[in-house]
Design a protein around this motif. Structure first.
Motif, short mmCIF file in Angstrom:
data_model
loop_
_atom_site.label_atom_id
_atom_site.label_comp_id
_atom_site.label_asym_id
_atom_site.label_seq_id
_atom_site.Cartn_x
_atom_site.Cartn_y
_atom_site.Cartn_z
N ARG A 1 -9.86 -12.40 -4.64
CA ARG A 1 -9.33 -13.67 -5.08
C ARG A 1 -8.40 -14.55 -4.20
O ARG A 1 -7.70 -13.85 -3.49
N GLY A 2 -8.39 -15.87 -4.54
CA GLY A 2 -7.45 -16.57 -3.69
C GLY A 2 -7.09 -17.84 -4.24
O GLY A 2 -7.51 -17.90 -5.50
N VAL A 3 -6.32 -18.61 -3.74
CA VAL A 3 -5.79 -19.76 -4.51
C VAL A 3 -6.46 -21.04 -3.73
O VAL A 3 -6.51 -21.08 -2.66
N PHE A 4 -7.15 -22.02 -4.94
CA PHE A 4 -7.73 -23.09 -4.31
C PHE A 4 -6.93 -24.49 -4.80
O PHE A 4 -6.42 -24.44 -5.86
N THR A 5 -7.46 -25.48 -4.14
CA THR A 5 -7.04 -26.79 -4.93
C THR A 5 -8.12 -27.57 -5.10
O THR A 5 -9.26 -27.58 -4.62
N THR A 6 -7.96 -28.34 -6.42
CA THR A 6 -8.93 -29.25 -6.65
C THR A 6 -9.00 -30.50 -6.30
O THR A 6 -9.94 -31.50 -6.47
N LEU B 1 1.98 -16.59 -6.41
CA LEU B 1 2.34 -16.28 -5.31
C LEU B 1 1.61 -14.94 -4.48
O LEU B 1 1.29 -14.71 -3.30
N SER B 2 1.42 -13.74 -5.09
CA SER B 2 0.82 -12.62 -4.86
C SER B 2 -0.80 -12.75 -4.48
O SER B 2 -1.27 -11.72 -4.02
N VAL B 3 -1.44 -13.93 -4.75
CA VAL B 3 -2.58 -13.93 -4.82
C VAL B 3 -3.22 -14.80 -3.45
O VAL B 3 -4.37 -14.95 -3.14
N GLU C 1 -9.18 -23.35 0.14
CA GLU C 1 -8.37 -22.03 -0.06
C GLU C 1 -6.93 -22.39 0.53
O GLU C 1 -6.89 -22.96 1.82
N LEU C 2 -5.85 -22.11 0.05
CA LEU C 2 -4.53 -22.24 0.64
C LEU C 2 -4.23 -20.73 1.06
O LEU C 2 -4.43 -19.83 0.39
N PHE C 3 -3.77 -20.67 2.38
CA PHE C 3 -3.36 -19.55 2.98
C PHE C 3 -1.96 -19.56 3.56
O PHE C 3 -1.33 -20.43 3.59
#
Length: 127
Positions: free
Chosen positions: A16-21, A72-74, A107-109
């Motif tokens: 999984r990751g964090v993404f923006t719309t 944060l941990s993702v 995705e945000l890295f």
């Protein structure tokens, strides 16, 4: 605080990751989250569990660790990260700030080495 334009979704080959719309400008704080601080003895115990891959070194001497709440941990790792994480030891907070413009759907890295320019292999690549 997590911007409502962020979501957790499947990340190719990364779980999984964090993404923006929506598009995000450079310098935007996208998340501020509290942390649970672990003293060195607690850290040693947690490092023997699956949580080892999700904690952050903490404190000026980096002997403690923290479990970051929120997303944060993702956030996944990249040496070409588009975000950085910043720690507030006094208030037991971490924040994510963009260092590059990010387009909707991306995705945000973060760079797990803490320094966006540090290309030293991270612990799960060093083997």
């Amino acid at each position: 605080m997590i911007l409502p334009i962020l979501s957790v979704a499947p990340s190719p080959e990364r779980g999984r990751g964090v993404f923006t719309t929506e598009d995000i400008a450079t310098g935007t704080i996208v998340e501020i989250s509290p942390v649970l601080v672990l003293d060195p003895e607690e850290r040693a115990k947690v490092e023997q569990t699956i949580l080892f891959d999700y904690i952050f070194e903490w404190g000026d001497d980096l002997k403690s660790a923290c479990v970051a709440l929120g997303y944060l941990s993702v956030y996944n790792h990249s040496y070409a990260a588009n975000c950085i994480y910043e720690m507030d030891f006094e208030h037991e907070l971490m924040q994510i700030r963009t260092v590059k413009p990010i387009k909707a759907g991306e995705e945000l890295f973060i760079n797990y080495n803490a320094d966006p320019d540090d290309t030293k292999p991270i612990w799960f690549e060093a083997s």
